[in-house]
Design a protein around this motif. Structure first.
Motif, short mmCIF file in Angstrom:
data_model
loop_
_atom_site.label_atom_id
_atom_site.label_comp_id
_atom_site.label_asym_id
_atom_site.label_seq_id
_atom_site.Cartn_x
_atom_site.Cartn_y
_atom_site.Cartn_z
N GLN A 22 17.67 11.62 -9.43
CA GLN A 22 17.35 10.53 -10.35
C GLN A 22 16.03 9.89 -9.97
N VAL A 23 15.13 9.80 -10.93
CA VAL A 23 13.82 9.18 -10.74
C VAL A 23 13.84 7.83 -11.46
N ARG A 24 13.61 6.76 -10.72
CA ARG A 24 13.58 5.42 -11.30
C ARG A 24 12.26 4.75 -10.94
N GLY A 25 11.69 4.08 -11.88
CA GLY A 25 10.43 3.37 -11.67
C GLY A 25 9.87 2.93 -13.00
N GLU A 26 9.09 1.87 -12.97
CA GLU A 26 8.56 1.31 -14.22
C GLU A 26 7.68 2.32 -14.95
N LYS A 27 6.75 2.94 -14.23
CA LYS A 27 5.82 3.85 -14.90
C LYS A 27 6.50 5.11 -15.41
N PRO A 28 7.27 5.84 -14.59
CA PRO A 28 7.90 7.05 -15.12
C PRO A 28 8.80 6.77 -16.32
N LEU A 44 1.22 11.05 -10.34
CA LEU A 44 1.89 9.92 -9.70
C LEU A 44 2.56 10.31 -8.40
N GLY A 45 2.84 11.61 -8.22
CA GLY A 45 3.47 12.07 -6.98
C GLY A 45 4.95 12.35 -7.12
N VAL A 46 5.45 12.41 -8.35
CA VAL A 46 6.88 12.65 -8.54
C VAL A 46 7.27 14.04 -8.06
N GLU A 47 6.44 15.03 -8.32
CA GLU A 47 6.77 16.40 -7.92
C GLU A 47 6.84 16.51 -6.40
N VAL A 49 0.82 -1.21 0.00
CA VAL A 49 0.00 0.00 0.00
C VAL A 49 0.86 1.26 0.00
N ASP A 50 2.08 1.16 0.51
CA ASP A 50 2.95 2.34 0.57
C ASP A 50 3.96 2.37 -0.57
N ASP A 51 3.76 1.53 -1.58
CA ASP A 51 4.67 1.49 -2.72
C ASP A 51 4.20 2.50 -3.75
N SER A 52 4.98 3.55 -3.95
CA SER A 52 4.60 4.61 -4.88
C SER A 52 4.89 4.23 -6.33
N GLY A 53 5.69 3.18 -6.53
CA GLY A 53 6.01 2.77 -7.89
C GLY A 53 7.23 3.45 -8.47
#
Length: 481
Positions: free
Chosen positions: A369-375, A400-403, A352-356
């Motif tokens: 550095q932003v790493r993740g499948e969706k971004p 997605l909450g990156v900002e 539930v706390d995994d932002s991806g």
């Protein structure tokens, strides 16, 4: 001419996904028909499939580069692009798939076993699929993703129950030819056998396979002779059979020393071969000197714990006892193996706390550095030549909450942000609450291109205005007052 290859390096490339289409429906009396761009097709996968009729990797030795077809781009009129065709590569039973570092990716055993070596890229969405209540006429579409590509190593390990090992010209090929229906090449010179030979043996109700492995010599585990190339073929066997030549003409050799040399090579090679059950076959006892030598060394071998059989492949003596003894050992080995169970589908829900995605600061490069499948996938799908597409990417990252994550990590306006791996990251200067391209070009949910008058309409209005002006001038010239 090479006819057998059991190790190849293969370069595989899956198909790229087709681009989505940005199109607006045009029809008479329907000037604002809405978006109708179709989605791009999926790229084809590269799939390895076990085919037991295949016995060598020779085909991939000659042509190591394999690529699946790309997906077709979408078209207007809500027509989706065609998916790419999967590339199916047949491999022998017992093929092991490894990466360049030697890590095992898959062990393909059993007819029909499959492994996806390279995944095809997703097709991009057309603007019809991107339309929403807030963005009614997107002027952009998503790009297709590139397919996976890379190098893999295929190694063939023979799937057999029994392996015959021994010095060259010890009689292994002759023995397998009389125990089974195999017809290997037989001659009176060393290294006659250049490829592993397989045969099927029936002993009572037990049917098992037997492999004749090319001759081993001292130093085989370090690459001398042919041993290192083919020792992998005995890894799957349930029992090892030492075939000893009791009629060798070489003065510096005898069956006991041959056995010790082969045992040392098996131990040095590893892979658990030193723990496999063993039998010793004293071959060529049809020769008088061979029979005498067999009777002389047999007590010594039995004291070492070996079960010894005296046979003659030429005279076909002692074969029945050997065949049934091997069947008994193979039967016990099969009974000890755990029963095959149906593959269970394991569902691992996301926490539930995994932002991806993750945000980390790289001091060496001075970027966040932003790493993740969706971004990373969204970046690959974005056409950066289209301002509205860039704005759509900004909206997705913000939702997605990156900002927010960048703010919590300490990022400030103007700091560098990289999305993706080091090799192909997209780097930009971050501006908090950056307005999306679509919002800068027009109101949310509207397409700026549709706000501007169409060329045909504008030309018609200009002509009507010109006719009106001409009529007004004529009227002014002929007025009576």
């Amino acid at each position: 001419m090479t006819t057998f290859v059991d190790r190849v390096e293969l370069h595989v490339a899956a198909g790229n996904g087709g681009h989505g289409c940005a199109s607006v429906h045009r029809e008479k009396f329907k000037p604002l028909g809405g978006p109708d761009g179709g989605n791009g097709g999926r790229g084809g996968d590269v799939i390895l499939v076990v085919d037991q009729s295949i016995t060598t990797l020779l085909e991939y030795h000659h042509s190591p580069h394999r690529k699946a077809t790309n997906g077709k781009p979408g078209e207007g009129g809500n027509r989706s692009g065609k998916d790419g065709t999967d590339l199916v590569l047949t491999v022998p039973d017992g093929t092991v798939v490894l990466d360049k570092q030697g890590n095992v990716l898959a062990d393909l055993v059993g007819e029909g076993t499959t492994y996806v070596a390279a995944q095809g890229g997703r097709g991009g969405l057309g603007n019809a699929a991107l339309a929403s209540a807030r963005r009614k006429a997107p002027g952009f579409a998503l790009l297709g993703e590139p397919g996976d590509s890379g190098d893999i190593v295929l190694e063939l390990k023979t799937v057999a129950d029994v392996a015959l090992v021994g010095y060259p010209s010890a009689g292994k090929s002759s023995l397998i030819s009389v125990l089974s229906a195999a017809k290997p090449k037989i001659a009176d010179y060393p290294f006659t056998t250049l490829v592993p030979n397989l045969g099927v043996v029936t002993a009572g109700s037990t049917v098992y396979t037997i492999a004749d492995v090319p001759g081993l010599i001292p130093g085989a585990s370090q690459g001398k002779g042919l041993g290192l190339e083919f020792l992998r073929h005995v890894e799957r066997c349930s029992v090892l059979v030492h075939v000893l030549d009791t009629a060798t003409l070489e003065s510096d050799r005898d069956p006991v020393s041959d056995l010790e040399v082969i045992e040392e090579e098996l131990k040095l090679y590893g892979g658990g071969l030193e723990k496999r059950p063993r039998l010793v076959v004293l071959n060529k006892v049809d020769i008088p000197d061979g029979q005498d030598l067999a009777e002389m060394i047999r007590p010594d071998l039995e004291e070492r714990g070996y079960k010894v059989f005296e046979v003659s492949a030429v005279a076909r003596t002692g074969l029945k006892e050997l065949s049934f003894a091997l069947a008994e050992i193979v039967g016990r080995a099969r009974a000890r193996k755990p029963k095959q169970e149906a593959t269970r589908i394991v569902i691992r829900p996301k926490a539930v706390d995994d932002s991806g995605f993750t945000v980390t600061y790289d001091e060496a490069e001075d970027v966040y550095q932003v790493r993740g499948e969706k971004p990373e996938r969204w970046v690959r799908q974005t056409d950066f030549n289209n301002d509205e597409a860039v704005g759509y990417l900004a909206d997705r990252l913000n939702r997605l909450g990156v900002e927010d994550a960048l703010m919590k990590a300490g990022a400030r306006a103007g700091d560098g942000v990289a999305i993706g791996s080091d090799e192909n990251a997209v780097v930009f200067d971050w501006e908090p609450t950056l307005q999306a391209g679509a919002e800068m070009l027009g109101r949310r949910g509207e397409d700026h291109r549709l706000d501007a008058p169409r060329p045909a309409t504008q030309r018609r209005k200009e002509k009507e205005a010109q006719r009106g002006d001409a009529a007004q001038r004529e009227f002014d010239e002929f007025r009576p007052f």
